[in-house]
Design a protein around this motif. Structure first.
Motif, mmCIF file in Angstrom:
data_model
loop_
_atom_site.group_PDB
_atom_site.id
_atom_site.type_symbol
_atom_site.label_atom_id
_atom_site.label_comp_id
_atom_site.label_asym_id
_atom_site.label_seq_id
_atom_site.Cartn_x
_atom_site.Cartn_y
_atom_site.Cartn_z
ATOM 1 N N ALA A 45 0.831 -1.208 0.000
ATOM 2 C CA ALA A 45 0.000 0.000 0.000
ATOM 3 C C ALA A 45 0.866 1.258 0.000
ATOM 4 N N HIS A 46 1.910 1.265 0.802
ATOM 5 C CA HIS A 46 2.846 2.395 0.767
ATOM 6 C C HIS A 46 3.442 2.536 -0.631
ATOM 7 N N GLY A 47 3.727 1.408 -1.256
ATOM 8 C CA GLY A 47 4.297 1.435 -2.593
ATOM 9 C C GLY A 47 3.375 2.071 -3.616
ATOM 10 N N ASP A 48 2.073 1.889 -3.435
ATOM 11 C CA ASP A 48 1.113 2.525 -4.345
ATOM 12 C C ASP A 48 1.286 4.042 -4.332
ATOM 13 N N TYR A 49 1.531 4.599 -3.160
ATOM 14 C CA TYR A 49 1.710 6.057 -3.060
ATOM 15 C C TYR A 49 3.071 6.500 -3.588
ATOM 16 N N LEU A 50 4.065 5.681 -3.397
ATOM 17 C CA LEU A 50 5.374 6.025 -3.952
ATOM 18 C C LEU A 50 5.327 6.052 -5.479
ATOM 19 N N ARG A 51 4.632 5.088 -6.058
ATOM 20 C CA ARG A 51 4.490 5.083 -7.514
ATOM 21 C C ARG A 51 3.674 6.269 -8.009
ATOM 22 N N ALA A 52 2.791 6.773 -7.142
ATOM 23 C CA ALA A 52 1.997 7.949 -7.507
ATOM 24 C C ALA A 52 2.792 9.246 -7.396
ATOM 25 N N GLY A 53 3.969 9.188 -6.773
ATOM 26 C CA GLY A 53 4.807 10.377 -6.674
ATOM 27 C C GLY A 53 4.930 10.985 -5.295
ATOM 28 N N GLU A 55 6.378 11.989 -1.801
ATOM 29 C CA GLU A 55 7.742 12.211 -1.331
ATOM 30 C C GLU A 55 7.887 12.000 0.170
ATOM 31 N N VAL A 56 6.761 11.790 0.840
ATOM 32 C CA VAL A 56 6.745 11.463 2.264
ATOM 33 C C VAL A 56 5.710 10.360 2.469
ATOM 34 N N SER A 95 12.562 1.532 0.075
ATOM 35 C CA SER A 95 13.739 0.847 -0.455
ATOM 36 C C SER A 95 13.402 0.075 -1.729
ATOM 37 N N ARG A 96 12.291 -0.631 -1.716
ATOM 38 C CA ARG A 96 11.900 -1.409 -2.899
ATOM 39 C C ARG A 96 11.637 -0.502 -4.101
ATOM 40 N N HIS A 97 11.100 0.672 -3.807
ATOM 41 C CA HIS A 97 10.794 1.596 -4.899
ATOM 42 C C HIS A 97 12.032 2.324 -5.387
ATOM 43 N N GLY A 98 13.083 2.317 -4.582
ATOM 44 C CA GLY A 98 14.286 3.049 -4.942
ATOM 45 C C GLY A 98 14.077 4.545 -4.881
ATOM 46 N N SER A 99 13.271 4.960 -3.920
ATOM 47 C CA SER A 99 12.861 6.361 -3.817
ATOM 48 C C SER A 99 13.640 7.076 -2.714
ATOM 49 N N PRO A 100 13.831 8.398 -2.846
ATOM 50 C CA PRO A 100 14.419 9.173 -1.754
ATOM 51 C C PRO A 100 13.360 9.657 -0.755
ATOM 52 N N ALA A 101 12.147 9.118 -0.847
ATOM 53 C CA ALA A 101 11.050 9.577 0.024
ATOM 54 C C ALA A 101 11.408 9.426 1.495
ATOM 55 N N LEU A 102 10.875 10.332 2.292
ATOM 56 C CA LEU A 102 11.058 10.296 3.741
ATOM 57 C C LEU A 102 9.932 9.496 4.388
ATOM 58 N N VAL A 103 10.189 9.022 5.599
ATOM 59 C CA VAL A 103 9.197 8.279 6.374
ATOM 60 C C VAL A 103 8.799 9.105 7.593
ATOM 61 N N ALA A 104 7.498 9.369 7.705
ATOM 62 C CA ALA A 104 6.961 10.110 8.848
ATOM 63 C C ALA A 104 6.135 9.157 9.706
ATOM 64 N N ALA A 146 13.260 5.375 14.746
ATOM 65 C CA ALA A 146 14.090 6.226 13.879
ATOM 66 C C ALA A 146 13.433 6.626 12.561
ATOM 67 N N PRO A 147 12.235 7.203 12.610
ATOM 68 C CA PRO A 147 11.671 7.778 11.391
ATOM 69 C C PRO A 147 12.415 9.057 11.032
ATOM 70 N N ASP A 148 12.186 9.552 9.833
ATOM 71 C CA ASP A 148 12.803 10.827 9.466
ATOM 72 C C ASP A 148 12.138 11.989 10.184
ATOM 73 N N LEU A 149 10.863 11.853 10.454
ATOM 74 C CA LEU A 149 10.116 12.878 11.174
ATOM 75 C C LEU A 149 8.836 12.274 11.713
ATOM 76 N N LEU A 150 8.125 13.054 12.523
ATOM 77 C CA LEU A 150 6.847 12.633 13.087
ATOM 78 C C LEU A 150 5.715 13.416 12.426
ATOM 79 N N ALA A 151 4.616 12.728 12.160
ATOM 80 C CA ALA A 151 3.405 13.377 11.662
ATOM 81 C C ALA A 151 2.387 13.364 12.788
ATOM 82 N N VAL A 152 2.360 14.437 13.558
ATOM 83 C CA VAL A 152 1.374 14.561 14.637
ATOM 84 C C VAL A 152 0.100 15.071 13.968
ATOM 85 N N GLU A 153 -0.910 14.222 13.844
ATOM 86 C CA GLU A 153 -2.000 14.517 12.928
ATOM 87 C C GLU A 153 -3.385 14.254 13.504
#
Length: 301
Positions: A45-53, A55-56, A95-104, A146-153
């Motif tokens: 499911a995360h991969g679906d969003y990475l393929r859509a573009g 970045e987080v 990693s599988r997508h080979g993306s520089p996307a960040l993880v929140a 160790a995420p890149d940042l937190l999404a307090v949402e």
């Protein structure tokens, strides 16, 4: 975090993409049930969003807590490991997508873990100390993952925001954004003035952006205009589909509104939004639309 101009593209609703994949989310852990039952589905499911573009990528920890996972039958150690694994799963997708996307890492409201819709009201029967302890326990685990940042949402009240601020202070400042769920053009879901909510959140150590999420896209422009009067931080906006949550049915009511409509996005950027994505009702197609809009307006390099 280097927020791109004119804006960084966040992902969309995790529940939305999972339901499109046929996953039944009528469960107290909501998307978090897959941490235990089908982690590979979360990676996909995360991969679906990475393929859509996107970045987080936002993790599946929104409705998960140590206590909630213990109620599902896990030991304390297993619950903490499962909660922390949400960051690992998102990183695996990147990693599988080979993306520089960040993880929140998603830090949802206390009400989300009750699975009764109270995050859209903020009317919890708990005191400040209980809220602080709830958020501190979860933040301890998420920060250690160790995420890149937190999404307090999807925070409904200033009262809960204060509890989260105290928990962050106890855990240690981590780059974060903080966004409120709102009921109209001027107030959070719990009735606080959005200016008061934004000003309070902007003062929490580690904040890189503040704003609004899981809110009708028709309301977000006016809310961001108000937010911009009390902070110089970049603003974050990720709308839902403009529907109302029906707690009894466990579903959204009403006709959806496109949260990626160019008129909405242009107004949000004009008000200072520099991180834009989607929430409940916004799927990969909406995020792909946001990415196209961003790329079409990005300055030439």
């Amino acid at each position: 975090m280097n927020i791109r101009s004119p804006f960084t593209v966040l992902d969309g609703g995790l529940s939305t993409v999972l339901e499109a994949r046929g996953v039944d989310l009528k469960h107290p852990l909501w998307t978090g049930r897959l941490i235990i039952e089908s982690p590979e589905t979360l990676i996909e499911a995360h991969g679906d969003y990475l393929r859509a573009g996107a970045e987080v990528i936002i993790t599946a920890s929104y409705q998960s807590s140590v206590a909630g996972l213990e109620k599902a039958g896990l030991t304390r150690a297993e619950a903490e490991a499962a909660l922390g694994s949400t960051t690992t799963l998102a990183r695996e997708a990147v990693s599988r997508h080979g993306s520089p996307a960040l993880v929140a890492a998603s830090v949802g409201p206390y009400g989300a873990t009750r699975a009764d819709g109270s995050e859209y009201r903020g009317d919890y029967d708990v005191d400040a100390a209980q809220l602080r302890e709830f958020h501190r326990r979860r933040l301890d685990v998420l920060v250690d993952s160790a995420p890149d940042l937190l999404a307090v949402e999807t925070i409904p009240t200033v009262f809960e925001a204060h509890a989260i601020a105290a928990a962050i202070a106890a855990t240690g400042a981590t780059p974060s954004w903080f966004s409120f769920v709102c009921r109209d053009e001027a107030h959070t879901a719990g009735g606080d003035r959005i200016e008061d909510a934004i000003a309070m959140a902007a003062g929490i150590p580690g904040m890189i952006a503040v704003g609004v999420n899981c809110t009708d896209p028709r309301l977000i422009g006016p809310l961001l205009e108000r937010a911009a009067t009390v902070t110089d931080l970049p603003l974050v906006a990720y709308a839902n589909g403009g529907q109302n949550w029906n707690t009894a049915a466990g579903a959204w009511d009403g006709d959806p509104i496109a949260p990626d409509a160019p008129a909405f996005v242009a107004s949000w950027v004009a008000s200072g939004a520099r991180m834009i994505g989607g929430c409940c009702g916004a799927g990969p197609a909406h995020i792909a639309s946001l990415r196209r809009q961003r790329d079409a307006t990005a300055p030439a390099r």
